[in-house]
Design a protein around this motif. Sequence first.
Motif, PDB file in Angstrom:
ATOM      1  N   ASN A   1     -10.569   4.810   0.852  1.00 12.75           N
ATOM      2  CA  ASN A   1     -10.314   6.007   1.366  1.00 12.75           C
ATOM      3  C   ASN A   1     -11.581   6.429   2.285  1.00 12.75           C
ATOM      4  O   ASN A   1     -12.820   5.891   1.982  1.00 12.75           O
ATOM      5  CB  ASN A   1      -9.864   7.324   0.480  1.00 12.75           C
ATOM      6  CG  ASN A   1     -11.203   7.410  -0.357  1.00 12.75           C
ATOM      7  OD1 ASN A   1     -11.346   6.515  -1.553  1.00 12.75           O
ATOM      8  ND2 ASN A   1     -11.731   8.502  -0.408  1.00 12.75           N
ATOM      9  N   VAL A   2     -11.516   7.303   2.961  1.00  9.10           N
ATOM     10  CA  VAL A   2     -12.542   8.178   3.544  1.00  9.10           C
ATOM     11  C   VAL A   2     -12.676   9.453   3.541  1.00  9.10           C
ATOM     12  O   VAL A   2     -11.520  10.105   3.900  1.00  9.10           O
ATOM     13  CB  VAL A   2     -12.608   7.716   4.952  1.00  9.10           C
ATOM     14  CG1 VAL A   2     -14.112   8.634   5.588  1.00  9.10           C
ATOM     15  CG2 VAL A   2     -12.604   6.330   5.366  1.00  9.10           C
ATOM     16  N   ALA A   3     -13.449  10.030   2.528  1.00 12.86           N
ATOM     17  CA  ALA A   3     -13.434  11.766   2.183  1.00 12.86           C
ATOM     18  C   ALA A   3     -14.558  12.271   3.231  1.00 12.86           C
ATOM     19  O   ALA A   3     -15.132  11.504   3.986  1.00 12.86           O
ATOM     20  CB  ALA A   3     -13.820  11.860   0.856  1.00 12.86           C
ATOM     21  N   VAL A   4     -14.247  13.545   3.481  1.00 15.78           N
ATOM     22  CA  VAL A   4     -15.084  14.302   4.250  1.00 15.78           C
ATOM     23  C   VAL A   4     -15.877  15.385   3.302  1.00 15.78           C
ATOM     24  O   VAL A   4     -15.030  16.321   2.697  1.00 15.78           O
ATOM     25  CB  VAL A   4     -14.524  14.882   5.623  1.00 15.78           C
ATOM     26  CG1 VAL A   4     -15.434  15.792   6.234  1.00 15.78           C
ATOM     27  CG2 VAL A   4     -13.602  14.040   6.166  1.00 15.78           C
TER      28      VAL A   4
ATOM     29  N   LEU B   1      -5.301   5.068   1.000  1.00 17.68           N
ATOM     30  CA  LEU B   1      -4.333   3.855   0.205  1.00 17.68           C
ATOM     31  C   LEU B   1      -4.556   3.696  -1.204  1.00 17.68           C
ATOM     32  O   LEU B   1      -5.994   3.333  -1.428  1.00 17.68           O
ATOM     33  CB  LEU B   1      -4.618   2.667   1.471  1.00 17.68           C
ATOM     34  CG  LEU B   1      -4.479   2.821   2.813  1.00 17.68           C
ATOM     35  CD1 LEU B   1      -4.282   1.495   3.492  1.00 17.68           C
ATOM     36  CD2 LEU B   1      -3.200   3.610   3.272  1.00 17.68           C
ATOM     37  N   THR B   2      -3.620   3.466  -1.726  1.00 14.37           N
ATOM     38  CA  THR B   2      -3.764   2.931  -2.920  1.00 14.37           C
ATOM     39  C   THR B   2      -2.490   1.698  -3.217  1.00 14.37           C
ATOM     40  O   THR B   2      -1.589   1.643  -2.535  1.00 14.37           O
ATOM     41  CB  THR B   2      -3.321   3.869  -4.060  1.00 14.37           C
ATOM     42  OG1 THR B   2      -2.177   4.157  -4.224  1.00 14.37           O
ATOM     43  CG2 THR B   2      -3.916   5.306  -3.670  1.00 14.37           C
ATOM     44  N   THR B   3      -2.970   0.918  -4.513  1.00 17.65           N
ATOM     45  CA  THR B   3      -1.726   0.088  -4.691  1.00 17.65           C
ATOM     46  C   THR B   3      -1.008   0.539  -5.920  1.00 17.65           C
ATOM     47  O   THR B   3      -0.295  -0.298  -6.559  1.00 17.65           O
ATOM     48  CB  THR B   3      -2.405  -1.690  -4.955  1.00 17.65           C
ATOM     49  OG1 THR B   3      -3.174  -1.408  -5.875  1.00 17.65           O
ATOM     50  CG2 THR B   3      -3.173  -1.902  -3.616  1.00 17.65           C
ATOM     51  N   ALA B   4      -1.259   1.666  -6.343  1.00 17.62           N
ATOM     52  CA  ALA B   4      -0.591   2.180  -7.528  1.00 17.62           C
ATOM     53  C   ALA B   4       1.058   1.981  -7.580  1.00 17.62           C
ATOM     54  O   ALA B   4       1.740   2.059  -6.668  1.00 17.62           O
ATOM     55  CB  ALA B   4      -0.835   3.675  -7.550  1.00 17.62           C
ATOM     56  N   GLY B   5       1.397   1.298  -8.702  1.00 25.80           N
ATOM     57  CA  GLY B   5       2.871   1.225  -8.723  1.00 25.80           C
ATOM     58  C   GLY B   5       3.251  -0.206  -7.901  1.00 25.80           C
ATOM     59  O   GLY B   5       4.584  -0.459  -8.140  1.00 25.80           O
ATOM     60  N   LYS B   6       2.105  -0.794  -7.258  1.00 19.42           N
ATOM     61  CA  LYS B   6       2.651  -2.202  -6.248  1.00 19.42           C
ATOM     62  C   LYS B   6       2.043  -3.213  -6.844  1.00 19.42           C
ATOM     63  O   LYS B   6       2.366  -4.329  -6.910  1.00 19.42           O
ATOM     64  CB  LYS B   6       2.665  -1.903  -4.934  1.00 19.42           C
ATOM     65  CG  LYS B   6       3.613  -0.527  -4.425  1.00 19.42           C
ATOM     66  CD  LYS B   6       3.480  -0.290  -3.222  1.00 19.42           C
ATOM     67  CE  LYS B   6       4.557   0.900  -2.567  1.00 19.42           C
ATOM     68  NZ  LYS B   6       4.434   1.067  -1.231  1.00 19.42           N
ATOM     69  N   ALA B   7       0.498  -3.190  -6.992  1.00 20.60           N
ATOM     70  CA  ALA B   7      -0.302  -3.978  -7.759  1.00 20.60           C
ATOM     71  C   ALA B   7      -1.381  -3.466  -8.424  1.00 20.60           C
ATOM     72  O   ALA B   7      -2.160  -2.566  -8.122  1.00 20.60           O
ATOM     73  CB  ALA B   7      -0.582  -4.868  -6.571  1.00 20.60           C
ATOM     74  N   ASP B   8      -1.665  -4.045  -9.617  1.00 21.99           N
ATOM     75  CA  ASP B   8      -2.657  -3.662 -10.359  1.00 21.99           C
ATOM     76  C   ASP B   8      -3.199  -5.013 -11.261  1.00 21.99           C
ATOM     77  O   ASP B   8      -2.403  -5.795 -11.332  1.00 21.99           O
ATOM     78  CB  ASP B   8      -2.503  -2.515 -11.493  1.00 21.99           C
ATOM     79  CG  ASP B   8      -1.250  -2.753 -12.378  1.00 21.99           C
ATOM     80  OD1 ASP B   8      -1.009  -3.861 -12.954  1.00 21.99           O
ATOM     81  OD2 ASP B   8      -0.283  -1.918 -12.345  1.00 21.99           O
TER      82      ASP B   8
ATOM     83  N   TRP C   1       0.696  -1.268  -0.181  1.00 27.28           N
ATOM     84  CA  TRP C   1       0.094   0.109   0.158  1.00 27.28           C
ATOM     85  C   TRP C   1       0.936   1.243  -0.024  1.00 27.28           C
ATOM     86  O   TRP C   1       1.952   1.298   0.586  1.00 27.28           O
ATOM     87  CB  TRP C   1      -0.833  -0.072   1.077  1.00 27.28           C
ATOM     88  CG  TRP C   1      -1.999  -1.065   1.427  1.00 27.28           C
ATOM     89  CD1 TRP C   1      -1.777  -2.144   2.411  1.00 27.28           C
ATOM     90  CD2 TRP C   1      -3.107  -1.203   0.799  1.00 27.28           C
ATOM     91  NE1 TRP C   1      -2.953  -3.155   2.052  1.00 27.28           N
ATOM     92  CE2 TRP C   1      -3.608  -2.270   1.105  1.00 27.28           C
ATOM     93  CE3 TRP C   1      -3.640  -0.449   0.019  1.00 27.28           C
ATOM     94  CZ2 TRP C   1      -4.878  -3.076   0.682  1.00 27.28           C
ATOM     95  CZ3 TRP C   1      -5.182  -1.066  -0.791  1.00 27.28           C
ATOM     96  CH2 TRP C   1      -5.364  -2.329  -0.316  1.00 27.28           C
ATOM     97  N   ASN C   2       0.275   2.282  -0.564  1.00 28.48           N
ATOM     98  CA  ASN C   2       0.964   3.778  -0.685  1.00 28.48           C
ATOM     99  C   ASN C   2      -0.084   4.436   0.161  1.00 28.48           C
ATOM    100  O   ASN C   2      -1.246   4.083   0.250  1.00 28.48           O
ATOM    101  CB  ASN C   2       1.009   4.437  -1.969  1.00 28.48           C
ATOM    102  CG  ASN C   2       1.668   3.519  -3.163  1.00 28.48           C
ATOM    103  OD1 ASN C   2       2.906   3.349  -2.959  1.00 28.48           O
ATOM    104  ND2 ASN C   2       0.911   2.978  -4.107  1.00 28.48           N
TER     105      ASN C   2
END
Length: 247
Positions: free
Chosen positions: A215-218, A75-82, A25-26
């Motif tokens: 994510n959790v946005a507000v 959190l993202t998996t960008a660049g690590k898993a797709d 995770w990023n």
Amino acid sequence: MIKDEYCLVWEDSFDREGMPDPEKWNCVVSGGGFGNHELQFYTAEPENVCVEGGKLRITARKQERDGHAYTSAKLTTAGKADWQYGKVQVRAKLPKGKGSWPAIWMMPNDCRGDADWPLCGEIDIMEHVGWDQNRVHATIHSGLYNHRRKTQRSSSVVLEDVSGVFHDYELEWTPEAMRFRYDGAEIACFYREEPGFETGKTGWPFDKPFYLILNVAVGGDWGGEVEAEALPFTMEVESVRVSQKKV
């Protein structure tokens, strides 16, 4: 092995304490509204994102940071898993309170923000807004079909107590269709070849790898007015699993 049988290719069961696994995770550190006038600043601080007792916790708080009234985490998996095609299964419990906007979604590697969206495509496995408690949404966005044009391909369903118990949110993605299932029940199926819908890249840009986002946005355009006394908003995630068919 049956050719069409799905095999697990990636997972996180959150069995480590502390911060999420950095190999998977990023943590996004940024603010600015993200095109939706959202109010949070995303941090990598433990009060906003941590793993405790076998669960990932993403928490939005009333806390000033860099000109924003709230902090949270993405959190993202960008660049690590797709992945291109397969099943994505996330077991989660959602926050409660007006102004919360949690999401489980996917974006492609070639998207550079507003310069490419919505032509690049977006897959929303689950979205929820606190002012409409217990209703959860599955949506896909493309150049022709997106919320800015009010043409997005979307479906929603009311589940029992989304903030009190864990539910399973699933996408099954094939070259022909996207099926969304919540707790094993199909709530939507969007077909590539469907009467009345454009099948080119402006209508169906879903033939390339996408990465996962939690994510959790507000607040923001959809999250709406924030009930400040309801914070903190926490989404808990028990597991994430990605499976693909054996080639």
